[in-house]
Design an enzyme around this catalytic site. Structure first.
Site, mmCIF file in Angstrom:
data_model
loop_
_atom_site.group_PDB
_atom_site.id
_atom_site.type_symbol
_atom_site.label_atom_id
_atom_site.label_comp_id
_atom_site.label_asym_id
_atom_site.label_seq_id
_atom_site.Cartn_x
_atom_site.Cartn_y
_atom_site.Cartn_z
ATOM 1 N N SER A 64 0.854 -1.334 -0.119
ATOM 2 C CA SER A 64 0.025 0.074 -0.177
ATOM 3 C C SER A 64 0.862 1.409 -0.099
ATOM 4 O O SER A 64 0.353 2.346 -0.305
ATOM 5 C CB SER A 64 -1.178 -0.016 1.195
ATOM 6 O OG SER A 64 -2.189 -0.923 0.861
ATOM 7 N N LYS A 67 0.169 3.457 -2.833
ATOM 8 C CA LYS A 67 -0.677 4.422 -3.075
ATOM 9 C C LYS A 67 -0.428 5.822 -3.087
ATOM 10 O O LYS A 67 -1.258 6.736 -3.552
ATOM 11 C CB LYS A 67 -1.851 3.980 -1.727
ATOM 12 C CG LYS A 67 -2.283 2.549 -1.871
ATOM 13 C CD LYS A 67 -3.090 2.341 -0.735
ATOM 14 C CE LYS A 67 -3.889 0.928 -0.734
ATOM 15 N NZ LYS A 67 -4.537 0.465 0.315
ATOM 16 N N TYR A 191 -4.680 -2.443 -9.578
ATOM 17 C CA TYR A 191 -4.504 -2.419 -8.040
ATOM 18 C C TYR A 191 -3.625 -3.368 -7.793
ATOM 19 O O TYR A 191 -2.656 -3.043 -6.729
ATOM 20 C CB TYR A 191 -5.845 -2.263 -7.480
ATOM 21 C CG TYR A 191 -5.628 -2.230 -6.129
ATOM 22 C CD1 TYR A 191 -5.175 -1.325 -5.271
ATOM 23 C CD2 TYR A 191 -6.074 -3.539 -5.104
ATOM 24 C CE1 TYR A 191 -5.095 -1.162 -3.894
ATOM 25 C CE2 TYR A 191 -5.893 -3.434 -3.712
ATOM 26 C CZ TYR A 191 -5.574 -2.022 -3.223
ATOM 27 O OH TYR A 191 -5.436 -2.244 -1.891
ATOM 28 N N TYR A 243 -4.048 3.929 8.179
ATOM 29 C CA TYR A 243 -5.493 3.369 8.511
ATOM 30 C C TYR A 243 -5.854 4.062 9.740
ATOM 31 O O TYR A 243 -5.599 4.986 10.304
ATOM 32 C CB TYR A 243 -5.580 2.034 8.289
ATOM 33 C CG TYR A 243 -4.676 1.524 6.968
ATOM 34 C CD1 TYR A 243 -5.119 1.864 5.793
ATOM 35 C CD2 TYR A 243 -3.587 0.851 7.141
ATOM 36 C CE1 TYR A 243 -4.659 1.577 4.542
ATOM 37 C CE2 TYR A 243 -2.977 0.398 5.988
ATOM 38 C CZ TYR A 243 -3.268 0.770 4.716
ATOM 39 O OH TYR A 243 -2.952 0.196 3.665
ATOM 40 N N VAL A 261 1.114 -3.686 4.117
ATOM 41 C CA VAL A 261 1.286 -4.776 4.762
ATOM 42 C C VAL A 261 2.276 -5.542 4.556
ATOM 43 O O VAL A 261 2.495 -6.618 5.160
ATOM 44 C CB VAL A 261 -0.164 -5.509 4.376
ATOM 45 C CG1 VAL A 261 -1.400 -4.790 5.130
ATOM 46 C CG2 VAL A 261 -0.297 -5.927 3.185
#
Length: 315
Positions: A64, A67, A191, A243, A261
């Site tokens: 991630s 992103k 993605y 998050y 992760v």
């Protein structure tokens, strides 16, 4: 030896000796086999000097963290029109939660949760084929890092495609609201492949330099984004980059950061340093346990927190 080399080396030694290392992500098959004993750190200063320790040159799946870079690309493509399709607020929910999409009409809270990043991937698909978007993303990352050896791990991407049922649900749910415009298999293909990018801490810190440097790549002098846009990306990293653990990270570390992760974290000390850490074991919020601790120790010893009244390099 440079004072920062000493600090980075001491932190790496402390992390190597740590008993509590978190739990490696096991829902992506190729991540489950990575040893939690790994730890790497790379700090690249505004003057270009690089300070590394541990497994700083071992490539890992940055997941991630990508992103941040796809958001940068999407803003370059459509500008502030992006914010009609994705929000800029912390989610307060897990990274793969579907709960808020029902009450918020398919608009994800921010571009760093999975749903938001899927919308960003869908934005990048406009006027392009999936393979072209993936190739453009890879070129962008190689350019930022100044390293043509960076690759996408296709085995990791295929593993995510085989097991990414929750992400499939998110994409289909948002398509039902009209917020995913392309076939979900195409959007998800982008993605899954972006998340499978493999980089070392050194390469990742190199790629983050433009955010440290007001939007300019310090190696080429070229503008990647405007200074204002760089500040806004950093603001989103600070408020949403971890998050539902973003507030805790801001409290403990005090730097804009983005986790993945795979156990990596990219953190930026604006005007001072681009920092990447990696330790595969995750805490209960899905963020690197030792990576977070290492950044906390680094900031304590350097005074680089954005909440310090004056930047105190101290090295």
């Amino acid at each position: 030896m440079d004072g920062l080399d000493v600090i980075v080396g001491e932190i790496a030694a402390e992390m190597a000796a740590a008993a509590e290392r978190g739990k490696v992500a096991d829902y992506i098959p190729d991540l489950a086999s990575v040893s939690p004993r790994h730890f790497g750190i790379a700090v690249i200063m505004a003057d270009g000097t690089c300070h590394v320790a541990g497994d700083a040159d071992l490539a890992f799946s940055i997941q991630s963290i990508t992103k941040v870079f796809t958001l940068t690309m999407a803003l370059g493509a459509v500008g502030d029109a992006l914010w009609k399709r994705v929000g800029r607020e912390p989610s307060g929910s897990a990274f793969n939660s579907i709960v808020q999409l029902e009450t918020e009409h398919g608009i994800p809270r921010n571009p760093f949760i999975n749903a938001g990043a899927i919308v960003v991937a869908d934005v990048l698909l406009a006027r392009h084929q999936p393979g072209e978007v993936i190739a453009e993303f890879l070129r962008f990352m190689r350019t930022l890092a100044g390293d043509e050896s960076i690759v996408i791990d296709h085995e990791v991407a295929q593993g995510e495609q085989r097991t990414g049922f929750r992400n499939m649900a998110l994409a289909n749910y948002m398509r039902a609201f009209g917020n995913v415009h392309h076939p979900t298999e195409n959007t998800l293909g982008i993605y899954f492949h972006q998340c499978a990018l493999a980089m070392s801490c050194r390469q990742l810190a190199q790629a983050g330099r433009f955010l440290m440097n007001g939007g300019r790549n310090p190696e080429t002098g070229r503008s990647v984004v405007s200074a204002q846009r760089a500040r806004r990306i950093l603001a989103l990293m600070l408020s949403c980059g971890h998050y539902d653990g973003s507030g805790e990270f801001a409290y403990r570390v005090g730097l804009p950061g983005k986790s993945g992760v795979g156990g990596g974290i990219l953190a930026i000390a604006p005007g001072v340093a681009s920092i990447a850490v990696w330790s595969p074991g995750l805490n209960e919020r899905g963020n690197s346990q030792l990576g977070t601790l290492a950044l906390e120790r680094l900031v304590q010893r350097t005074g680089w927190s954005v909440f310090e009244p004056v930047v105190q390099c101290g090295v």
